[in-house]
Design an enzyme around this catalytic site. Structure first.
Site, PDB file in Angstrom:
ATOM      1  N   THR A   1      -6.246  -0.191  -2.391  1.00 44.06           N
ATOM      2  CA  THR A   1      -5.861  -1.297  -2.861  1.00 44.06           C
ATOM      3  C   THR A   1      -5.560  -2.629  -2.099  1.00 44.06           C
ATOM      4  O   THR A   1      -4.999  -2.394  -0.973  1.00 44.06           O
ATOM      5  CB  THR A   1      -4.446  -0.853  -3.417  1.00 44.06           C
ATOM      6  OG1 THR A   1      -4.713   0.144  -4.360  1.00 44.06           O
ATOM      7  CG2 THR A   1      -3.530  -1.826  -4.286  1.00 44.06           C
TER       8      THR A   1
ATOM      9  N   ARG B   1      -6.119   7.279 -16.219  1.00 46.19           N
ATOM     10  CA  ARG B   1      -4.886   7.249 -15.255  1.00 46.19           C
ATOM     11  C   ARG B   1      -4.737   5.804 -14.666  1.00 46.19           C
ATOM     12  O   ARG B   1      -5.684   5.126 -14.659  1.00 46.19           O
ATOM     13  CB  ARG B   1      -5.480   8.176 -14.157  1.00 46.19           C
ATOM     14  CG  ARG B   1      -4.360   8.169 -13.152  1.00 46.19           C
ATOM     15  CD  ARG B   1      -4.584   7.506 -11.885  1.00 46.19           C
ATOM     16  NE  ARG B   1      -3.794   7.525 -10.780  1.00 46.19           N
ATOM     17  CZ  ARG B   1      -3.604   6.623  -9.970  1.00 46.19           C
ATOM     18  NH1 ARG B   1      -4.240   5.433  -9.659  1.00 46.19           N
ATOM     19  NH2 ARG B   1      -2.726   6.908  -8.954  1.00 46.19           N
ATOM     20  N   VAL B   2      -3.406   5.437 -14.734  1.00 44.57           N
ATOM     21  CA  VAL B   2      -2.810   4.054 -14.439  1.00 44.57           C
ATOM     22  C   VAL B   2      -2.142   4.493 -13.070  1.00 44.57           C
ATOM     23  O   VAL B   2      -1.153   5.526 -13.205  1.00 44.57           O
ATOM     24  CB  VAL B   2      -2.214   3.397 -15.208  1.00 44.57           C
ATOM     25  CG1 VAL B   2      -1.657   2.212 -14.784  1.00 44.57           C
ATOM     26  CG2 VAL B   2      -3.286   2.828 -16.310  1.00 44.57           C
ATOM     27  N   GLY B   3      -2.090   3.693 -12.002  1.00 45.37           N
ATOM     28  CA  GLY B   3      -1.344   4.003 -10.959  1.00 45.37           C
ATOM     29  C   GLY B   3      -0.178   2.926 -10.944  1.00 45.37           C
ATOM     30  O   GLY B   3       0.220   2.517 -11.778  1.00 45.37           O
ATOM     31  N   ASP B   4       0.151   2.809  -9.667  1.00 48.42           N
ATOM     32  CA  ASP B   4       1.383   1.989  -9.415  1.00 48.42           C
ATOM     33  C   ASP B   4       1.031   0.677  -9.493  1.00 48.42           C
ATOM     34  O   ASP B   4       2.120  -0.149 -10.032  1.00 48.42           O
ATOM     35  CB  ASP B   4       2.078   2.291  -8.089  1.00 48.42           C
ATOM     36  CG  ASP B   4       1.347   1.945  -6.854  1.00 48.42           C
ATOM     37  OD1 ASP B   4      -0.080   2.568  -7.102  1.00 48.42           O
ATOM     38  OD2 ASP B   4       1.652   1.547  -5.949  1.00 48.42           O
TER      39      ASP B   4
ATOM     40  N   THR C   1       0.571   0.644  -1.447  1.00 49.14           N
ATOM     41  CA  THR C   1      -0.537   1.110  -1.324  1.00 49.14           C
ATOM     42  C   THR C   1      -0.524   2.596  -1.193  1.00 49.14           C
ATOM     43  O   THR C   1       0.461   2.880  -0.893  1.00 49.14           O
ATOM     44  CB  THR C   1      -1.612   0.653  -0.515  1.00 49.14           C
ATOM     45  OG1 THR C   1      -2.959   1.136  -0.706  1.00 49.14           O
ATOM     46  CG2 THR C   1      -1.128   0.705   0.947  1.00 49.14           C
TER      47      THR C   1
ATOM     48  N   GLY D   1      -0.379   6.499  -6.058  1.00 48.65           N
ATOM     49  CA  GLY D   1       0.596   5.720  -6.890  1.00 48.65           C
ATOM     50  C   GLY D   1       1.725   6.167  -7.490  1.00 48.65           C
ATOM     51  O   GLY D   1       2.945   6.052  -7.891  1.00 48.65           O
TER      52      GLY D   1
END
Ligand code: ASP
Length: 349
Positions: free
Chosen positions: A202, A230-233, A253, A256
């Site tokens: 990231t 899936r979704v991260g931070d 980074t 997440g």
């Protein structure tokens, strides 16, 4: 990625870009801030090129918000493993992107799980500026982007991503932690490339402009070979990015899920609000993750890095374990990569 490494700095204890008169960072303690304005910092080696574009804005007296958008757009266009459409896909073979942006007024916008759009950071900015909302996801985010004139790109994987995906498919091992020791079959970057460079993650960027206004951006393809959906931070305001124009800005980074669990970047900014130097604030957030994962065997394979700047233009970064770096730029001639200090001695590299 062919990005020139201009200078690699190893810095001593507490010594990131500032000089302190006091030993303590506690609220109310006296120290002389010797920050830089304007200033931009961003995660990983790709941050060097991104900073250059951001500096084109900041160096001319431009707005931090424009700088952080234009900066990370460079990385979105590069052939990068972990940002933009050339990045590694999810485990079903689709590249899905997350991005967020936040300005000096506390306004923010983000997109998550968006496909076939080259510059998710610009869509995030439009969510912020042209809708009453903060976040759009998936097909809705894509539809909005197209309504705003963004082109729908083809969904083909880049050559590198195709190769990496085919390699991963041999084992299809789903292991959402970093794998520092080898690059085969891992589910998560950073990986070591054959030439010894890190295959980076990231891009998160935070900046302060000549007027002293802060902004931040963050854009990613997320965890390589992640579960579909899936979704991260990175697109979660407060987790992967947070800006408080009275205090400072932070971005993250790494894994997440761990960042989301502690509202990482909000926490970093809150530590700065208590008077901590940016590096110390990042360190405290890293230590919180480590405490949360105490006794968890995956801790040794978990990486998270935070970077932050404060209202005085001081900066710092900190990570769980060795291997994270970030780029710092505050003049035409100063754009350098700094090794993040780390809390734990991880596996031998
Ligand atoms: N933080 C990103 C995520 O979990 C991954 C990264 O930094 O590479 O989606």
């Amino acid at each position: 990625m062919g990005i020139p490494r201009r200078r690699l700095l190893q810095l001593g204890t507490l010594g990131l870009g500032t000089i302190f008169t006091g030993k303590t960072f506690a609220a109310g303690s006296k120290r002389v801030a010797t920050g830089h304005k304007p200033l931009v910092i961003s995660t990983w080696e790709a941050g060097i090129n991104a900073n250059k574009a951001a500096w084109n804005v900041l160096g001319k007296g431009g707005r931090a918000l424009d700088a952080v958008e234009q900066g990370v757009m460079v990385t979105e266009s590069e052939n990068n493993c972990c940002v933009g459409l050339a990045a590694n896909p999810d485990r079903d073979g689709f590249v899905t992107l997350d991005a967020s942006i936040m300005n000096e007024h506390g306004n923010c916008g983000s997109v998550a799980f968006i496909e076939k759009i080259k510059h998710p950071i610009s869509v995030a900015r439009m969510v912020m500026e042209k809708t009453p909302h903060v976040m759009l996801v998936g097909a809705g985010a894509q539809q909005f982007a197209m309504e705003q004139g963004f082109k729908l790109e083809d969904g083909n994987l880049s050559d590198d991503a195709k190769k990496a995906y085919e390699e991963w498919l041999k084992k299809s091992e789903y292991k959402p932690t970093i794998n520092i020791e080898n690059s085969k079959g891992t589910a998560f970057a950073p990986l070591r490339l054959a030439n010894g460079d890190w295959n980076h993650d990231t891009i998160g960027m935070v900046a302060i402009d000549t007027k002293g206004n802060l902004s931040g951006s963050c854009t990613t393809s997320g965890m390589a070979f992640k579960m579909r959906g899936r979704v991260g931070d990175s697109p979660i305001i407060g987790a992967g990015l947070f800006v408080d124009n009275e205090v400072g800005a932070a971005t993250a980074t790494g894994l997440g899920e761990e960042v989301i669990k502690i509202c990482g970047c909000h926490l970093v900014v809150q530590y700065m609000a208590q008077g901590l130097h940016p590096e110390e604030a990042c360190k405290k957030a890293v230590e919180k993750i480590i405490r949360n994962k105490k006794g968890d065997p995956t801790l040794k394979d978990t990486q998270v890095g935070f970077i932050a700047i404060n209202k005085q233009g001081e900066y710092g970064g900190y990570c769980i374990q060795k291997g994270f770096n970030y780029a710092v730029c505050y003049s035409d001639d100063y754009n350098v990569l700094i090794d993040g200090k780390y809390a734990m001695q991880g596996p031998a590299l």
